[in-house]
Design an enzyme around this catalytic site. Structure first.
Site, short mmCIF file in Angstrom:
data_model
loop_
_atom_site.label_atom_id
_atom_site.label_comp_id
_atom_site.label_asym_id
_atom_site.label_seq_id
_atom_site.Cartn_x
_atom_site.Cartn_y
_atom_site.Cartn_z
N GLN A 1 13.93 -34.53 30.65
CA GLN A 1 15.34 -34.63 30.26
C GLN A 1 15.73 -36.07 29.90
O GLN A 1 16.79 -36.29 29.33
CB GLN A 1 16.25 -34.12 31.38
CG GLN A 1 16.09 -32.63 31.64
CD GLN A 1 17.03 -32.16 32.72
OE1 GLN A 1 16.72 -32.24 33.89
NE2 GLN A 1 18.22 -31.69 32.33
N HIS B 1 14.45 -24.78 39.28
CA HIS B 1 15.02 -25.12 37.96
C HIS B 1 14.35 -26.37 37.40
O HIS B 1 13.93 -26.41 36.24
CB HIS B 1 16.53 -25.32 38.13
CG HIS B 1 17.25 -25.80 36.90
ND1 HIS B 1 18.24 -25.06 36.28
CD2 HIS B 1 17.16 -26.95 36.18
CE1 HIS B 1 18.69 -25.74 35.22
NE2 HIS B 1 18.05 -26.89 35.15
N CYS C 1 22.91 -27.00 33.54
CA CYS C 1 21.79 -27.89 33.22
C CYS C 1 22.36 -29.08 32.46
O CYS C 1 23.12 -28.88 31.51
CB CYS C 1 20.75 -27.15 32.37
SG CYS C 1 19.35 -28.20 31.91
N LEU C 2 22.00 -30.28 32.87
CA LEU C 2 22.54 -31.47 32.21
C LEU C 2 22.12 -31.53 30.74
O LEU C 2 22.76 -32.19 29.94
CB LEU C 2 22.07 -32.75 32.93
CG LEU C 2 22.63 -32.94 34.35
CD1 LEU C 2 22.00 -34.16 35.00
CD2 LEU C 2 24.15 -33.06 34.32
N HIS D 1 11.58 -27.16 34.13
CA HIS D 1 11.65 -28.18 33.08
C HIS D 1 10.26 -28.81 32.83
O HIS D 1 9.92 -29.14 31.71
CB HIS D 1 12.62 -29.30 33.45
CG HIS D 1 14.06 -29.00 33.13
ND1 HIS D 1 14.50 -28.77 31.84
CD2 HIS D 1 15.16 -28.94 33.92
CE1 HIS D 1 15.82 -28.57 31.86
NE2 HIS D 1 16.25 -28.66 33.11
#
Ligand code: NI
Length: 166
Positions: free
Chosen positions: A50, A135, A93-94, A139
């Site tokens: 991310q 979660h 989710c960011l 990713h």
């Protein structure tokens, strides 16, 4: 410490399977920067892809907004046990701002990970902490919440995302 820019979906880096961290890599700075970025966002978990780093690292701190700081930096994390009992709940989710996706996850898991000081941990997590770890682990395998939805739910979530994203 540096706040890092957060990559948003559908950036292809979010589809990549991240590579294991090797012995001797110093991740103290990355870990500090990721925690600062997560707290600033604000969020409770953040995975390395991310912030554009395709290594198997995530950070989480599920209680900090309630005044119960418990930051974890998880390097080469793996789930060693997961309950058969599943629960469904909404996840943000960011990298997919403005979208909540309802995802089924095991209620309890055992998470094994290495920290930046090369110490291995194995912890039992439940409820939101278990959900958060799963979660973030997703990713690292190039999976986002949308990938865990039914086609109909995904289409609806993508429409909602298109409306909040210019
Ligand atoms: Ni996420």
């Amino acid at each position: 410490m540096t706040r890092l820019p957060i990559v948003t979906w559908p950036d292809p880096v979010l589809r990549e399977v991240c590579v294991p961290v090797t012995d001797g890599e110093d991740l103290h700075e990355l870990a500090r920067d990721m925690l600062e970025t997560m707290y600033d966002a604000p969020g409770r978990g953040l995975a390395a892809p991310q912030v554009g780093v395709t290594k198997r690292v995530f950070v989480m701190d599920c209680g900090w907004q309630q005044g119960a700081h418990a930051p974890r930096v998880c390097i080469n994390p793996e789930i060693t046990q997961a309950s058969r009992h599943m629960a469904s709940d909404e996840e943000g989710c960011l990298s997919i701002p403005g979208v909540l996706a309802r995802v089924d996850r095991p209620v309890t898991v055992v998470l094994r990970y290495c920290d930046p000081d090369s110490v291995w941990h194995e912890v039992a997590l439940q409820g939101f902490e278990a959900r958060c770890a799963l979660h973030e682990l997703d990713h690292l395998d190039g999976i986002v919440t949308l990938d865990r939805l039914t086609p109909d739910a995904r289409a609806e979530a993508e429409r909602a995302y298109a409306m909040v994203t210019p």
